[in-house]
Design an enzyme around this catalytic site. Sequence first.
Site, PDB file in Angstrom:
ATOM      1  N   ALA A  38       6.142   2.113 -16.487  1.00 32.00           N
ATOM      2  CA  ALA A  38       7.586   1.602 -16.757  1.00 32.00           C
ATOM      3  C   ALA A  38       7.545   0.521 -17.492  1.00 32.00           C
ATOM      4  CB  ALA A  38       8.365   1.737 -15.616  1.00 32.00           C
ATOM      5  N   HIS A 471       2.227  -6.018   0.785  1.00 29.20           N
ATOM      6  CA  HIS A 471       1.380  -4.990   1.073  1.00 29.20           C
ATOM      7  C   HIS A 471       1.988  -3.818   1.773  1.00 29.20           C
ATOM      8  CE1 HIS A 471      -2.032  -8.190   1.788  1.00 29.20           C
ATOM      9  NE2 HIS A 471      -1.921  -8.141   0.576  1.00 29.20           N
TER      10      HIS A 471
HETATM   11  C1  FAD Z   1       2.752 -10.693  -5.631  1.00 28.79           C
HETATM   12  C2  FAD Z   1       1.580  -9.944  -4.918  1.00 28.79           C
HETATM   13  C3  FAD Z   1       0.499 -10.454  -4.325  1.00 28.79           C
HETATM   14  C4  FAD Z   1      -0.592  -9.574  -3.908  1.00 28.79           C
HETATM   15  N1  FAD Z   1      -1.540 -10.136  -3.390  1.00 28.79           N
HETATM   16  C5  FAD Z   1      -2.649  -9.213  -3.145  1.00 28.79           C
HETATM   17  C6  FAD Z   1      -4.050  -9.908  -2.901  1.00 28.79           C
HETATM   18  O1  FAD Z   1      -4.216 -11.110  -3.142  1.00 28.79           O
HETATM   19  N2  FAD Z   1      -4.993  -8.973  -2.494  1.00 28.79           N
HETATM   20  C7  FAD Z   1      -4.924  -7.529  -2.435  1.00 28.79           C
HETATM   21  O2  FAD Z   1      -5.859  -7.144  -2.108  1.00 28.79           O
HETATM   22  N3  FAD Z   1      -3.729  -7.174  -2.601  1.00 28.79           N
HETATM   23  C8  FAD Z   1      -2.798  -7.755  -3.037  1.00 28.79           C
HETATM   24  N4  FAD Z   1      -1.308  -7.511  -3.422  1.00 28.79           N
HETATM   25  C9  FAD Z   1      -1.207  -5.922  -3.045  1.00 28.79           C
HETATM   26  C10 FAD Z   1      -1.868  -5.026  -3.990  1.00 28.79           C
HETATM   27  O3  FAD Z   1      -1.844  -5.596  -5.396  1.00 28.79           O
HETATM   28  C11 FAD Z   1      -1.019  -3.730  -4.036  1.00 28.79           C
HETATM   29  O4  FAD Z   1      -1.459  -3.159  -2.843  1.00 28.79           O
HETATM   30  C12 FAD Z   1      -1.592  -2.686  -5.059  1.00 28.79           C
HETATM   31  O5  FAD Z   1      -1.719  -3.345  -6.073  1.00 28.79           O
HETATM   32  C13 FAD Z   1      -0.839  -1.530  -4.982  1.00 28.79           C
HETATM   33  O6  FAD Z   1      -1.492  -0.511  -5.773  1.00 28.79           O
HETATM   34  P1  FAD Z   1      -0.499   0.684  -6.412  1.00 28.79           P
HETATM   35  O7  FAD Z   1      -1.361   1.412  -7.356  1.00 28.79           O
HETATM   36  O8  FAD Z   1      -0.301   1.395  -5.012  1.00 28.79           O
HETATM   37  O9  FAD Z   1       0.536   0.387  -6.736  1.00 28.79           O
HETATM   38  P2  FAD Z   1       1.144  -0.955  -8.234  1.00 28.79           P
HETATM   39  O10 FAD Z   1      -0.218  -1.400  -8.370  1.00 28.79           O
HETATM   40  O11 FAD Z   1       2.362  -1.556  -8.000  1.00 28.79           O
HETATM   41  O12 FAD Z   1       1.331   0.180  -9.502  1.00 28.79           O
HETATM   42  C14 FAD Z   1       2.332   1.011  -9.579  1.00 28.79           C
HETATM   43  C15 FAD Z   1       2.631   0.950 -11.060  1.00 28.79           C
HETATM   44  O13 FAD Z   1       3.570   2.176 -11.236  1.00 28.79           O
HETATM   45  C16 FAD Z   1       4.699   1.696 -12.172  1.00 28.79           C
HETATM   46  N5  FAD Z   1       5.733   2.628 -12.068  1.00 28.79           N
HETATM   47  C17 FAD Z   1       6.563   2.617 -10.949  1.00 28.79           C
HETATM   48  N6  FAD Z   1       7.325   3.414 -11.144  1.00 28.79           N
HETATM   49  C18 FAD Z   1       7.346   4.377 -12.252  1.00 28.79           C
HETATM   50  C19 FAD Z   1       8.053   5.197 -12.880  1.00 28.79           C
HETATM   51  N7  FAD Z   1       9.192   5.730 -12.408  1.00 28.79           N
HETATM   52  N8  FAD Z   1       7.660   5.355 -14.294  1.00 28.79           N
HETATM   53  C20 FAD Z   1       6.559   4.874 -14.965  1.00 28.79           C
HETATM   54  N9  FAD Z   1       5.773   3.866 -14.142  1.00 28.79           N
HETATM   55  C21 FAD Z   1       6.170   3.644 -12.944  1.00 28.79           C
HETATM   56  C22 FAD Z   1       4.791   0.092 -12.041  1.00 28.79           C
HETATM   57  O14 FAD Z   1       5.470  -0.363 -13.011  1.00 28.79           O
HETATM   58  C23 FAD Z   1       3.392  -0.054 -11.590  1.00 28.79           C
HETATM   59  O15 FAD Z   1       2.728  -0.565 -12.695  1.00 28.79           O
HETATM   60  C24 FAD Z   1      -0.496  -8.183  -3.859  1.00 28.79           C
HETATM   61  C25 FAD Z   1       0.758  -7.535  -4.245  1.00 28.79           C
HETATM   62  C26 FAD Z   1       1.846  -8.352  -4.939  1.00 28.79           C
HETATM   63  C27 FAD Z   1       2.776  -7.766  -5.684  1.00 28.79           C
END
Ligand code: FAD
Length: 538
Positions: A38, A471
């Site tokens: 997205a 998280h």
């Molecule tokens: C500010 C912040 C600080 C953090 N600090 C840490 C840390 O220091 N250490 C650590 O281990 N963890 C940390 N975390 C947590 C960790 O980064 C997340 O738990 C992890 O990245 C989650 O991965 P994910 O693949 O589940 O989701 P995400 O990495 O959030 O990926 C989801 C992706 O899907 C995309 N998306 C969503 N809906 C749609 C759609 N309908 N169509 C197309 N694309 C879509 C989004 O844009 C995004 O790019 C932090 C998170 C944040 C936000």
Amino acid sequence: MPNSQSFDFIIVGAGSAGCVLANRLTESGKHRVLLLEAGPSNRHLWLHIPLGYGKLFTNRRYNWCYTTEPQAECHGRNVIAPRGKTLGGSSSINGLIYIRGQAEDFDHWRQLGNAGWSHDDVLPYFRKAEDNERGANDHHGAGGPLGVSDVRDEHPLAAAFIEAAQQCGYPRNDDFNGAAQEGAGFYQNTMRGGLRSSTAAAYLKPARWRGNLTIVSEALATRVLFEGRRATGVEYLVGEDKRIAHAGAEVIVAGGAFNSPQLLQLSGLGPAELLRSLGIPVVADLPGVGDALNDHYFARIILRCREPITLNDAVRNWGQGAKAVLQYALFRRGYFAMPAISAGCFLRALPSAGTPDVQCSIALYSAHDIGGNLDPFSGFMITCTLLRPESRGHVHIKSADPRQAPAIHPNYLAAHKDRDTLVAGVKVLRRIAQAPALARHIAEEFEPGAACDSDDALLDFIRSRGSTVYHPVSTCRMGQDSKAVVDERLKVRGFEHLRVIDASIMPEVVSGNTNAATIMIAEKGADMVLEDARRITH
Ligand SMILES: Cc1cc2nc3c(=O)[nH]c(=O)nc-3n(C[C@H](O)[C@H](O)[C@H](O)COP(=O)(O)OP(=O)(O)OC[C@H]3O[C@@H](n4cnc5c(N)ncnc54)[C@H](O)[C@@H]3O)c2cc1C
């Protein structure tokens, strides 16, 4: 690109999990993969410089900038809920801390009935992902895609925090992802050569030019398409242009803990009553979709520092700032190469805890508002995060419009035990601050301040000033019970050719940070997808 195309696999979301999947599923060259994201591409400089963490908190181009619904136990506040919105997802904007969680977390996932998810089962996937600059051993991997590094400069305040924790009786721990988590030490970080190792940099960049991988950024998936109970493709928007992609093998939802349940609900998989109330045709009444949201809540103490050695000073002082820029430009060192938080201590706040129940950390800066301007004085923060929150909430769409944010209800502090643990944890944090090694750097406790000295006052402070450490998990929970969304092979229960692979499948949040565990889930999930694909071809 034509308005309708066919692939073997469609991955929705190029985040921590999605980029791992895109790399692994295209590695053999046998499968055609579409990766939909997205957000925009990850070209912005701050997405690659570790210090950029602070710059991306409120940047609506690269961050969804969600906020929760009013939280009853936090005096009705709306708590910020940032999420990455670019290639690499939240791994492109996170705090870079590399902590996997405790071995007991994964053993508990297995105890809940999820075969294949004990610590012994998942350790090989943590190791496979990792390129630890310390090299490989029984706990760590080297040569994997994900850069994992030590802090490049040991800041005196972080070193003092570790020493103070030791003065309070906690052991020194130089590897929180090794034999035991308990104790104090420097964190390792998802960095390589002084640059952020997001999954976009670590996994997607090397795979980008493969002929069998199509990446479409600024593409919002709006609906999973079905034939009966079989997922057949995805409908998505690029600007106002509606497109359809067909998946011959599988649709893999990897949108993260807020957006994966949102997409399933928009597609007709969710609590039937909610979907009907919004006029969405119900494909399956799955009350577990969006349920059981579990997140880490934390409290922070702001301290005035006696010396001008904090990040607050470097930002305000021209000389210090220029030195920091030069140090980074020439050597990839100094403040720009520092993660937000560089050291911590895992400890048991409640005597009844079998393993650490809080994570205490030190941040080398202070800010009244999270994501806001740094305080106009020499300041730093010490923080206490609840590791195993019992409180659970939910994520529910508010509208049939995919562009509308879902309602996020983490229910912070709803469980009595969560409140007791944090109050006990903040008291330990204060003891660490008062230990000689750290006390000599502190001019005063700025917030909450010495007057906040009873348990009731501390709890009130935690309610009014605490927040999340970002998280969120469990909204498409893996499990065997009727509300579990995916099974132990991450397949959506009752459906074919549809999986969820991201942080949302964690049965409960790990006792640490969630990026490493999400990458592990994606590494393991990719193996499962490829095993099933091989079975079908043979
Ligand atoms: C500010 C912040 C600080 C953090 N600090 C840490 C840390 O220091 N250490 C650590 O281990 N963890 C940390 N975390 C947590 C960790 O980064 C997340 O738990 C992890 O990245 C989650 O991965 P994910 O693949 O589940 O989701 P995400 O990495 O959030 O990926 C989801 C992706 O899907 C995309 N998306 C969503 N809906 C749609 C759609 N309908 N169509 C197309 N694309 C879509 C989004 O844009 C995004 O790019 C932090 C998170 C944040 C936000």
